[in-house]
Design a protein around this motif. Structure first.
Motif, PDB file in Angstrom:
ATOM      1  N   TYR A  40      -0.707 129.179 -57.093  1.00 40.97           N
ATOM      2  CA  TYR A  40      -1.262 130.510 -57.362  1.00 40.97           C
ATOM      3  C   TYR A  40      -0.614 131.135 -58.598  1.00 40.97           C
ATOM      4  N   SER A  41       0.688 130.949 -58.736  1.00 38.88           N
ATOM      5  CA  SER A  41       1.406 131.500 -59.881  1.00 38.88           C
ATOM      6  C   SER A  41       0.854 130.932 -61.188  1.00 38.88           C
ATOM      7  N   ASP A  42       0.543 129.628 -61.208  1.00 38.69           N
ATOM      8  CA  ASP A  42       0.000 128.994 -62.418  1.00 38.69           C
ATOM      9  C   ASP A  42      -1.377 129.567 -62.775  1.00 38.69           C
ATOM     10  N   TRP A  43      -2.251 129.712 -61.748  1.00 32.74           N
ATOM     11  CA  TRP A  43      -3.579 130.265 -62.015  1.00 32.74           C
ATOM     12  C   TRP A  43      -3.477 131.717 -62.476  1.00 32.74           C
ATOM     13  N   ASP A  44      -2.614 132.479 -61.826  1.00 34.83           N
ATOM     14  CA  ASP A  44      -2.490 133.904 -62.151  1.00 34.83           C
ATOM     15  C   ASP A  44      -1.931 134.112 -63.561  1.00 34.83           C
ATOM     16  N   ASN A  45      -0.949 133.299 -63.936  1.00 33.03           N
ATOM     17  CA  ASN A  45      -0.385 133.402 -65.287  1.00 33.03           C
ATOM     18  C   ASN A  45      -1.432 133.094 -66.354  1.00 33.03           C
ATOM     19  N   LEU A  46      -2.248 132.078 -66.098  1.00 40.85           N
ATOM     20  CA  LEU A  46      -3.276 131.725 -67.066  1.00 40.85           C
ATOM     21  C   LEU A  46      -4.368 132.799 -67.122  1.00 40.85           C
ATOM     22  N   LEU A  47      -4.674 133.399 -65.985  1.00 42.35           N
ATOM     23  CA  LEU A  47      -5.654 134.487 -65.970  1.00 42.35           C
ATOM     24  C   LEU A  47      -5.196 135.640 -66.870  1.00 42.35           C
ATOM     25  N   ASN A  48      -3.924 135.961 -66.804  1.00 43.05           N
ATOM     26  CA  ASN A  48      -3.384 137.033 -67.652  1.00 43.05           C
ATOM     27  C   ASN A  48      -3.498 136.681 -69.139  1.00 43.05           C
ATOM     28  N   GLN A  49      -3.274 135.406 -69.462  1.00 49.04           N
ATOM     29  CA  GLN A  49      -3.399 134.979 -70.856  1.00 49.04           C
ATOM     30  C   GLN A  49      -4.853 135.036 -71.326  1.00 49.04           C
ATOM     31  N   ILE A  50      -5.764 134.628 -70.452  1.00 54.91           N
ATOM     32  CA  ILE A  50      -7.191 134.686 -70.770  1.00 54.91           C
ATOM     33  C   ILE A  50      -7.608 136.134 -71.019  1.00 54.91           C
ATOM     34  N   TRP A  51      -7.118 137.015 -70.174  1.00 57.52           N
ATOM     35  CA  TRP A  51      -7.456 138.428 -70.307  1.00 57.52           C
ATOM     36  C   TRP A  51      -6.960 138.989 -71.652  1.00 57.52           C
ATOM     37  N   GLY A  52      -5.767 138.599 -72.048  1.00 54.71           N
ATOM     38  CA  GLY A  52      -5.215 139.051 -73.320  1.00 54.71           C
ATOM     39  C   GLY A  52      -6.055 138.589 -74.496  1.00 54.71           C
ATOM     40  N   THR A  53      -6.554 137.347 -74.436  1.00 57.55           N
ATOM     41  CA  THR A  53      -7.402 136.823 -75.508  1.00 57.55           C
ATOM     42  C   THR A  53      -8.749 137.539 -75.560  1.00 57.55           C
ATOM     43  N   PRO A  57     -15.994 143.200 -78.016  1.00 59.69           N
ATOM     44  CA  PRO A  57     -16.199 144.581 -78.472  1.00 59.69           C
ATOM     45  C   PRO A  57     -15.667 145.556 -77.411  1.00 59.69           C
ATOM     46  N   SER A  58     -15.248 146.732 -77.842  1.00 61.30           N
ATOM     47  CA  SER A  58     -14.628 147.690 -76.930  1.00 61.30           C
ATOM     48  C   SER A  58     -15.562 148.099 -75.791  1.00 61.30           C
ATOM     49  N   SER A  59     -16.864 148.225 -76.077  1.00 56.77           N
ATOM     50  CA  SER A  59     -17.816 148.626 -75.027  1.00 56.77           C
ATOM     51  C   SER A  59     -17.935 147.555 -73.944  1.00 56.77           C
ATOM     52  N   VAL A  60     -17.964 146.291 -74.362  1.00 54.68           N
ATOM     53  CA  VAL A  60     -18.041 145.177 -73.407  1.00 54.68           C
ATOM     54  C   VAL A  60     -16.748 145.099 -72.608  1.00 54.68           C
ATOM     55  N   MET A  61     -15.626 145.309 -73.289  1.00 54.55           N
ATOM     56  CA  MET A  61     -14.331 145.214 -72.620  1.00 54.55           C
ATOM     57  C   MET A  61     -14.159 146.326 -71.586  1.00 54.55           C
ATOM     58  N   ARG A  62     -14.687 147.494 -71.867  1.00 52.31           N
ATOM     59  CA  ARG A  62     -14.574 148.590 -70.906  1.00 52.31           C
ATOM     60  C   ARG A  62     -15.311 148.249 -69.616  1.00 52.31           C
ATOM     61  N   ASN A  63     -16.520 147.732 -69.751  1.00 54.89           N
ATOM     62  CA  ASN A  63     -17.302 147.353 -68.567  1.00 54.89           C
ATOM     63  C   ASN A  63     -16.628 146.216 -67.805  1.00 54.89           C
ATOM     64  N   LEU A  64     -16.109 145.255 -68.563  1.00 54.28           N
ATOM     65  CA  LEU A  64     -15.450 144.116 -67.925  1.00 54.28           C
ATOM     66  C   LEU A  64     -14.165 144.554 -67.223  1.00 54.28           C
ATOM     67  N   THR A  65     -13.467 145.516 -67.781  1.00 51.23           N
ATOM     68  CA  THR A  65     -12.239 146.025 -67.165  1.00 51.23           C
ATOM     69  C   THR A  65     -12.542 146.686 -65.821  1.00 51.23           C
ATOM     70  N   THR A  66     -13.634 147.459 -65.773  1.00 54.32           N
ATOM     71  CA  THR A  66     -14.050 148.080 -64.509  1.00 54.32           C
ATOM     72  C   THR A  66     -14.366 147.013 -63.466  1.00 54.32           C
TER      73      THR A  66
END
Length: 262
Positions: free
Chosen positions: A185-198, A204-213
Protein backbone atom coordinates in the motif's frame (compact mmCIF):
# COMPACT_ATOMS: atom_id res chain seq x y z
CA UNK A 1 -12.12 -44.01 61.91
CA UNK A 2 -9.55 -45.60 59.61
CA UNK A 3 -12.34 -47.28 57.67
CA UNK A 4 -14.11 -43.95 57.26
CA UNK A 5 -10.95 -42.27 55.96
CA UNK A 6 -10.39 -45.13 53.55
CA UNK A 7 -13.92 -44.79 52.24
CA UNK A 8 -13.46 -41.04 51.75
CA UNK A 9 -10.24 -41.59 49.80
CA UNK A 10 -11.93 -44.17 47.58
CA UNK A 11 -14.88 -41.81 46.97
CA UNK A 12 -12.54 -38.98 46.02
CA UNK A 13 -10.71 -41.21 43.58
CA UNK A 14 -13.98 -42.38 42.04
CA UNK A 15 -15.34 -38.82 41.76
CA UNK A 16 -12.11 -37.57 40.17
CA UNK A 17 -12.10 -40.48 37.77
CA UNK A 18 -15.70 -39.80 36.80
CA UNK A 19 -14.97 -36.12 36.21
CA UNK A 20 -12.00 -36.93 33.98
CA UNK A 21 -14.08 -39.49 32.12
CA UNK A 22 -16.84 -36.94 31.57
CA UNK A 23 -14.31 -34.33 30.36
CA UNK A 24 -12.76 -36.83 27.98
CA UNK A 25 -16.18 -37.87 26.71
CA UNK A 26 -17.23 -34.25 26.09
CA UNK A 27 -13.91 -33.45 24.42
CA UNK A 28 -14.15 -36.40 22.03
CA UNK A 29 -17.77 -35.50 21.25
CA UNK A 30 -16.92 -31.89 20.43
CA UNK A 31 -14.02 -32.93 18.23
CA UNK A 32 -16.16 -35.38 16.26
CA UNK A 33 -19.01 -32.87 15.94
CA UNK A 34 -16.55 -30.29 14.65
CA UNK A 35 -15.16 -32.65 12.01
CA UNK A 36 -18.69 -33.62 10.97
CA UNK A 37 -19.62 -29.95 10.60
CA UNK A 38 -16.57 -29.37 8.38
CA UNK A 39 -17.55 -32.34 6.21
CA UNK A 40 -21.00 -30.73 5.86
CA UNK A 41 -19.36 -27.38 4.98
CA UNK A 42 -20.78 -25.80 8.14
CA UNK A 43 -17.52 -24.09 9.05
CA UNK A 44 -18.78 -21.57 11.60
CA UNK A 45 -20.54 -24.40 13.42
CA UNK A 46 -17.30 -26.41 13.32
CA UNK A 47 -15.42 -23.46 14.80
CA UNK A 48 -17.80 -23.40 17.77
CA UNK A 49 -17.32 -27.11 18.44
CA UNK A 50 -13.52 -26.87 18.26
CA UNK A 51 -13.71 -23.90 20.62
CA UNK A 52 -15.68 -26.04 23.09
CA UNK A 53 -13.11 -28.82 22.73
CA UNK A 54 -10.35 -26.31 23.55
CA UNK A 55 -12.22 -25.31 26.70
CA UNK A 56 -12.26 -28.96 27.80
CA UNK A 57 -8.57 -29.48 27.03
CA UNK A 58 -6.81 -26.19 26.50
CA UNK A 59 -3.41 -27.85 26.01
CA UNK A 60 -4.53 -30.36 23.39
CA UNK A 61 -2.40 -29.79 20.26
CA UNK A 62 -4.93 -31.19 17.79
CA UNK A 63 -7.85 -29.22 19.22
CA UNK A 64 -5.85 -26.00 18.99
CA UNK A 65 -4.74 -26.80 15.45
CA UNK A 66 -8.27 -27.53 14.21
CA UNK A 67 -9.61 -24.43 15.96
CA UNK A 68 -6.99 -22.20 14.30
CA UNK A 69 -7.52 -23.84 10.92
CA UNK A 70 -11.31 -23.48 11.07
CA UNK A 71 -11.02 -19.88 12.26
CA UNK A 72 -8.81 -19.02 9.28
CA UNK A 73 -11.16 -20.90 6.95
CA UNK A 74 -14.15 -18.87 8.13
CA UNK A 75 -12.15 -15.67 7.54
CA UNK A 76 -11.07 -16.92 4.10
CA UNK A 77 -14.67 -17.59 3.07
CA UNK A 78 -15.67 -14.08 4.16
CA UNK A 79 -12.79 -12.66 2.10
CA UNK A 80 -13.88 -14.68 -0.94
CA UNK A 81 -17.45 -13.42 -0.59
CA UNK A 82 -16.08 -9.85 -0.46
CA UNK A 83 -14.06 -10.61 -3.63
CA UNK A 84 -10.79 -10.28 -1.70
CA UNK A 85 -9.39 -13.32 -3.46
CA UNK A 86 -5.72 -12.62 -2.66
CA UNK A 87 -6.48 -12.45 1.08
CA UNK A 88 -8.51 -15.68 0.92
CA UNK A 89 -5.68 -17.47 -0.91
CA UNK A 90 -3.15 -16.27 1.68
CA UNK A 91 -5.32 -17.61 4.51
CA UNK A 92 -5.69 -20.97 2.76
CA UNK A 93 -1.89 -21.16 2.41
CA UNK A 94 -1.57 -20.57 6.16
CA UNK A 95 -4.07 -23.36 6.85
CA UNK A 96 -2.21 -25.83 4.63
CA UNK A 97 1.04 -25.15 6.49
CA UNK A 98 -0.47 -25.77 9.95
CA UNK A 99 0.36 -29.16 11.48
CA UNK A 100 -2.62 -31.38 12.35
CA UNK A 101 -3.47 -35.07 12.37
CA UNK A 102 -6.73 -34.51 10.51
CA UNK A 103 -6.69 -33.22 6.93
CA UNK A 104 -10.40 -32.44 6.80
CA UNK A 105 -9.99 -28.64 7.02
CA UNK A 106 -6.88 -28.59 4.82
CA UNK A 107 -8.86 -30.29 2.06
CA UNK A 108 -11.61 -27.68 2.35
CA UNK A 109 -8.98 -24.91 2.27
CA UNK A 110 -7.36 -26.38 -0.85
CA UNK A 111 -10.72 -26.46 -2.62
CA UNK A 112 -11.44 -22.86 -1.61
CA UNK A 113 -7.98 -21.76 -2.72
CA UNK A 114 -8.48 -23.30 -6.18
CA UNK A 115 -11.84 -21.57 -6.49
CA UNK A 116 -10.40 -18.19 -5.47
CA UNK A 117 -7.47 -18.61 -7.84
CA UNK A 118 -9.87 -19.18 -10.74
CA UNK A 119 -12.01 -16.20 -9.75
CA UNK A 120 -8.94 -13.99 -9.33
CA UNK A 121 -7.65 -14.88 -12.80
CA UNK A 122 -11.03 -14.09 -14.35
CA UNK A 123 -11.12 -10.75 -12.56
CA UNK A 124 -7.57 -9.92 -13.65
CA UNK A 125 -8.39 -10.80 -17.26
CA UNK A 126 -11.45 -8.57 -17.11
CA UNK A 127 -9.43 -5.69 -15.64
CA UNK A 128 -6.78 -6.10 -18.33
CA UNK A 129 -9.41 -5.94 -21.05
CA UNK A 130 -10.88 -2.78 -19.54
CA UNK A 131 -7.43 -1.21 -19.20
CA UNK A 132 -6.63 -2.00 -22.83
CA UNK A 133 -9.88 -0.38 -23.97
CA UNK A 134 -9.14 2.67 -21.81
CA UNK A 135 -5.56 2.88 -23.10
CA UNK A 136 -6.66 2.68 -26.71
CA UNK A 137 -9.27 5.37 -26.17
CA UNK A 138 -6.86 7.69 -24.39
CA UNK A 139 -4.06 7.16 -26.89
CA UNK A 140 -6.03 7.76 -30.10
CA UNK A 141 -4.75 11.33 -30.27
CA UNK A 142 -1.28 10.84 -28.79
CA UNK A 143 2.00 9.46 -29.98
CA UNK A 144 3.74 6.39 -28.59
CA UNK A 145 6.73 8.42 -27.49
CA UNK A 146 8.49 6.41 -24.77
CA UNK A 147 9.76 9.61 -23.16
CA UNK A 148 6.31 10.95 -22.20
CA UNK A 149 5.30 11.20 -18.52
CA UNK A 150 2.37 8.90 -19.27
CA UNK A 151 4.64 6.15 -20.54
CA UNK A 152 7.00 6.68 -17.59
CA UNK A 153 4.26 6.31 -14.98
CA UNK A 154 2.56 3.38 -16.69
CA UNK A 155 5.90 1.60 -16.66
CA UNK A 156 6.34 2.30 -12.95
CA UNK A 157 2.80 1.15 -12.17
CA UNK A 158 3.33 -2.10 -14.04
CA UNK A 159 6.61 -2.66 -12.20
CA UNK A 160 4.96 -2.35 -8.79
CA UNK A 161 2.16 -4.64 -9.90
CA UNK A 162 4.73 -7.20 -11.06
CA UNK A 163 6.78 -6.92 -7.86
CA UNK A 164 3.84 -7.96 -5.69
CA UNK A 165 2.33 -10.56 -8.01
CA UNK A 166 3.92 -13.45 -6.08
CA UNK A 167 5.08 -11.61 -2.96
CA UNK A 168 2.62 -13.37 -0.67
CA UNK A 169 3.17 -16.95 -1.87
CA UNK A 170 5.64 -18.05 0.80
CA UNK A 171 4.29 -16.09 3.75
CA UNK A 172 2.96 -18.15 6.67
CA UNK A 173 2.02 -15.93 9.61
CA UNK A 174 -0.59 -13.18 9.64
CA UNK A 175 2.06 -10.73 10.86
CA UNK A 176 4.15 -11.39 7.72
CA UNK A 177 1.11 -10.95 5.49
CA UNK A 178 0.14 -7.75 7.30
CA UNK A 179 3.65 -6.33 6.91
CA UNK A 180 3.75 -7.14 3.19
CA UNK A 181 0.29 -5.65 2.63
CA UNK A 182 1.35 -2.47 4.41
CA UNK A 183 4.49 -2.23 2.28
CA UNK A 184 2.51 -2.70 -0.93
CA UNK A 185 0.00 0.00 0.00
CA UNK A 186 2.84 2.38 0.83
CA UNK A 187 4.35 1.87 -2.65
CA UNK A 188 1.03 2.54 -4.42
CA UNK A 189 0.28 5.56 -2.24
CA UNK A 190 3.72 7.10 -2.77
CA UNK A 191 3.39 6.75 -6.53
CA UNK A 192 -0.12 8.23 -6.44
CA UNK A 193 1.30 11.34 -4.76
CA UNK A 194 3.96 11.63 -7.46
CA UNK A 195 1.35 11.24 -10.21
CA UNK A 196 -0.74 13.94 -8.59
CA UNK A 197 2.24 16.31 -8.50
CA UNK A 198 2.88 15.79 -12.22
CA UNK A 199 -0.79 16.35 -13.09
CA UNK A 200 -0.74 19.68 -11.22
CA UNK A 201 2.02 20.81 -13.59
CA UNK A 202 0.35 19.46 -16.75
CA UNK A 203 -3.37 20.19 -16.43
CA UNK A 204 -5.14 23.52 -16.95
CA UNK A 205 -6.24 25.12 -13.67
CA UNK A 206 -9.97 24.63 -14.43
CA UNK A 207 -9.50 20.90 -15.07
CA UNK A 208 -7.32 20.55 -11.99
CA UNK A 209 -9.93 22.21 -9.78
CA UNK A 210 -12.60 19.74 -10.86
CA UNK A 211 -10.22 16.82 -10.52
CA UNK A 212 -9.20 17.98 -7.03
CA UNK A 213 -12.86 17.97 -5.93
CA UNK A 214 -13.23 14.46 -7.34
CA UNK A 215 -10.00 13.34 -5.65
CA UNK A 216 -11.12 14.60 -2.23
CA UNK A 217 -14.38 12.70 -2.59
CA UNK A 218 -12.49 9.55 -3.58
CA UNK A 219 -10.16 9.84 -0.56
CA UNK A 220 -13.10 10.29 1.79
CA UNK A 221 -14.85 7.19 0.45
CA UNK A 222 -11.63 5.18 0.50
CA UNK A 223 -10.85 6.01 4.13
CA UNK A 224 -14.43 5.35 5.25
CA UNK A 225 -14.46 1.90 3.64
CA UNK A 226 -11.01 1.04 5.05
CA UNK A 227 -12.17 2.04 8.54
CA UNK A 228 -15.27 -0.11 8.15
CA UNK A 229 -13.20 -3.15 7.16
CA UNK A 230 -10.66 -2.72 9.96
CA UNK A 231 -13.40 -2.54 12.59
CA UNK A 232 -14.88 -5.91 11.68
CA UNK A 233 -14.26 -8.87 14.03
CA UNK A 234 -11.61 -11.40 13.12
CA UNK A 235 -7.85 -11.62 12.97
CA UNK A 236 -7.70 -10.66 9.29
CA UNK A 237 -9.66 -7.40 9.45
CA UNK A 238 -6.54 -5.21 9.35
CA UNK A 239 -5.13 -7.17 6.42
CA UNK A 240 -8.41 -6.87 4.52
CA UNK A 241 -8.45 -3.14 5.18
CA UNK A 242 -4.88 -2.64 3.97
CA UNK A 243 -5.45 -4.87 0.93
CA UNK A 244 -8.48 -2.77 0.04
CA UNK A 245 -6.40 0.41 0.32
CA UNK A 246 -3.75 -1.09 -1.97
CA UNK A 247 -6.23 -2.24 -4.59
CA UNK A 248 -8.28 0.96 -4.73
CA UNK A 249 -5.13 3.14 -4.77
CA UNK A 250 -3.66 1.06 -7.60
CA UNK A 251 -6.88 1.47 -9.61
CA UNK A 252 -6.86 5.22 -8.95
CA UNK A 253 -3.27 5.50 -10.19
CA UNK A 254 -4.08 3.77 -13.47
CA UNK A 255 -7.23 5.85 -13.87
CA UNK A 256 -5.42 9.16 -13.44
CA UNK A 257 -2.53 8.24 -15.72
CA UNK A 258 -4.70 6.77 -18.48
CA UNK A 259 -7.28 9.54 -18.50
CA UNK A 260 -5.42 12.72 -17.57
CA UNK A 261 -1.72 12.37 -18.19
CA UNK A 262 0.03 13.33 -21.42
Amino acid sequence: MKKLLSLLVVCCILITGCQKSEESSSFDKYMEEGKTAVASEQYEKALKFFSLAKEEKSDDIEANALYNQSNNLVEAIKSKNDKKYDVAIQLCDVIEKMSSESSVIKEAAKSLKDECDTLSKKETASEQTNNNVSNNSANNHTSTDNSTPKYYYLNRLNNIKSNYANAYDNLVSTSEIREMASREYSDWDNLLNQIWGTLKEQLPSSVMRNLTTEQKSWIKQKEARAKELSSQPGTMSLIESTSYLSETTKERCYYLVNNYME
